[in-house]
Design a protein around this motif. Sequence first.
Motif, PDB file in Angstrom:
ATOM      1  N   ALA A  99      59.454 112.670  23.699  1.00  0.00           N
ATOM      2  CA  ALA A  99      60.603 113.116  22.917  1.00  0.00           C
ATOM      3  C   ALA A  99      60.203 114.224  21.944  1.00  0.00           C
ATOM      4  O   ALA A  99      60.907 115.238  21.796  1.00  0.00           O
ATOM      5  N   GLU A 103      61.354 118.416  22.473  1.00  0.00           N
ATOM      6  CA  GLU A 103      62.106 119.157  21.460  1.00  0.00           C
ATOM      7  C   GLU A 103      61.271 120.288  20.872  1.00  0.00           C
ATOM      8  O   GLU A 103      61.787 121.381  20.578  1.00  0.00           O
ATOM      9  N   ARG A 106      61.377 123.127  23.302  1.00  0.00           N
ATOM     10  CA  ARG A 106      62.693 123.762  23.284  1.00  0.00           C
ATOM     11  C   ARG A 106      62.811 124.735  22.108  1.00  0.00           C
ATOM     12  O   ARG A 106      63.261 125.877  22.265  1.00  0.00           O
ATOM     13  N   LEU A 107      62.378 124.283  20.935  1.00  0.00           N
ATOM     14  CA  LEU A 107      62.433 125.148  19.758  1.00  0.00           C
ATOM     15  C   LEU A 107      61.428 126.292  19.853  1.00  0.00           C
ATOM     16  O   LEU A 107      61.698 127.411  19.404  1.00  0.00           O
ATOM     17  N   SER A 153      57.148 125.836  17.343  1.00  0.00           N
ATOM     18  CA  SER A 153      58.535 125.439  17.107  1.00  0.00           C
ATOM     19  C   SER A 153      59.025 125.915  15.744  1.00  0.00           C
ATOM     20  O   SER A 153      60.232 126.050  15.519  1.00  0.00           O
ATOM     21  N   ASN A 155      59.038 124.216  13.153  1.00  0.00           N
ATOM     22  CA  ASN A 155      59.645 123.089  12.447  1.00  0.00           C
ATOM     23  C   ASN A 155      58.543 122.327  11.715  1.00  0.00           C
ATOM     24  O   ASN A 155      57.731 121.634  12.335  1.00  0.00           O
ATOM     25  N   MET A 158      58.292 118.528  12.286  1.00  0.00           N
ATOM     26  CA  MET A 158      57.742 118.165  13.593  1.00  0.00           C
ATOM     27  C   MET A 158      56.230 118.358  13.624  1.00  0.00           C
ATOM     28  O   MET A 158      55.502 117.560  14.233  1.00  0.00           O
ATOM     29  N   ASP A 202      66.124 125.458  27.638  1.00  0.00           N
ATOM     30  CA  ASP A 202      66.326 124.424  28.655  1.00  0.00           C
ATOM     31  C   ASP A 202      65.166 124.403  29.647  1.00  0.00           C
ATOM     32  O   ASP A 202      64.724 123.327  30.078  1.00  0.00           O
ATOM     33  N   ALA A 205      62.196 122.739  27.865  1.00  0.00           N
ATOM     34  CA  ALA A 205      62.360 121.286  27.800  1.00  0.00           C
ATOM     35  C   ALA A 205      62.121 120.650  29.168  1.00  0.00           C
ATOM     36  O   ALA A 205      61.470 119.608  29.286  1.00  0.00           O
ATOM     37  N   ARG A 209      59.427 117.768  30.418  1.00  0.00           N
ATOM     38  CA  ARG A 209      59.880 116.544  31.089  1.00  0.00           C
ATOM     39  C   ARG A 209      59.174 116.370  32.434  1.00  0.00           C
ATOM     40  O   ARG A 209      58.767 115.258  32.800  1.00  0.00           O
TER      41      ARG A 209
END
Length: 225
Positions: A99, A103, A106-107, A153, A155, A158, A202, A205, A209
């Motif tokens: 998870a 993310e 993605r960022l 990212s 972030n 994170m 996308d 991500a 996955r």
Amino acid sequence: MQPAIRTNLADSAADSLRAEIVSGRWAVAERIPNEAALSDMLSVSRGTVREAVRVLVSQGLLDTRQGSGTYVRSAVDPSAALDRVKRAGLRDQWEARAALDVEAARLAALRHTPADLARMRKLLVERGTVADGGHEAFISRDIAFHKSVVEASGNRAMIELYDFFTGAIAETIKATLAGELPEPDAPAHAAIVDAVASGDPDRAAAAVRAFMAPVLFELERLLAQ
């Protein structure tokens, strides 16, 4: 407050102070007793108190302010939370890591800089294989690569979480290297970098996955047995 009695007095003193903070003896933003008072409470030297306070500052529980004193920054003990994470099942750890990594990628696709990409590609090459220095060295290089994606990212929360989870994440990597779980190969790692470089969140991500899917599938299979 119980006197410090274990061999490592600084650790024992830190544990005693941590227990008082978590119990709510001192509220968040409240100034704790000064060094001399804590020394008397814990029956240790002032030097031991200083070391214990440094430990709790590094863990985010205390905040020292020059000329003002030491204040409670947080009553949440991160070490206890990390211990609970480490006691969670391997599947739970991998799902949590997935998870976070999904993310982050993605960022990273949206926010990366040329320097971020250069660092990812450099660490991807340096990651190598287990044969290059053994398991421990490989795990460190693998974590460094994945952390570079998280850092891209932009972030801060994170990034801090990834540092927090590093110990548990290392355990999950050890499980793959021990032959218990499939280890994602070099192309799977490279696909993450390429997806981030594409600027398509996308796709980034999805790359993570796909990277995680074989491990999660095997964990589900093992738990079903």
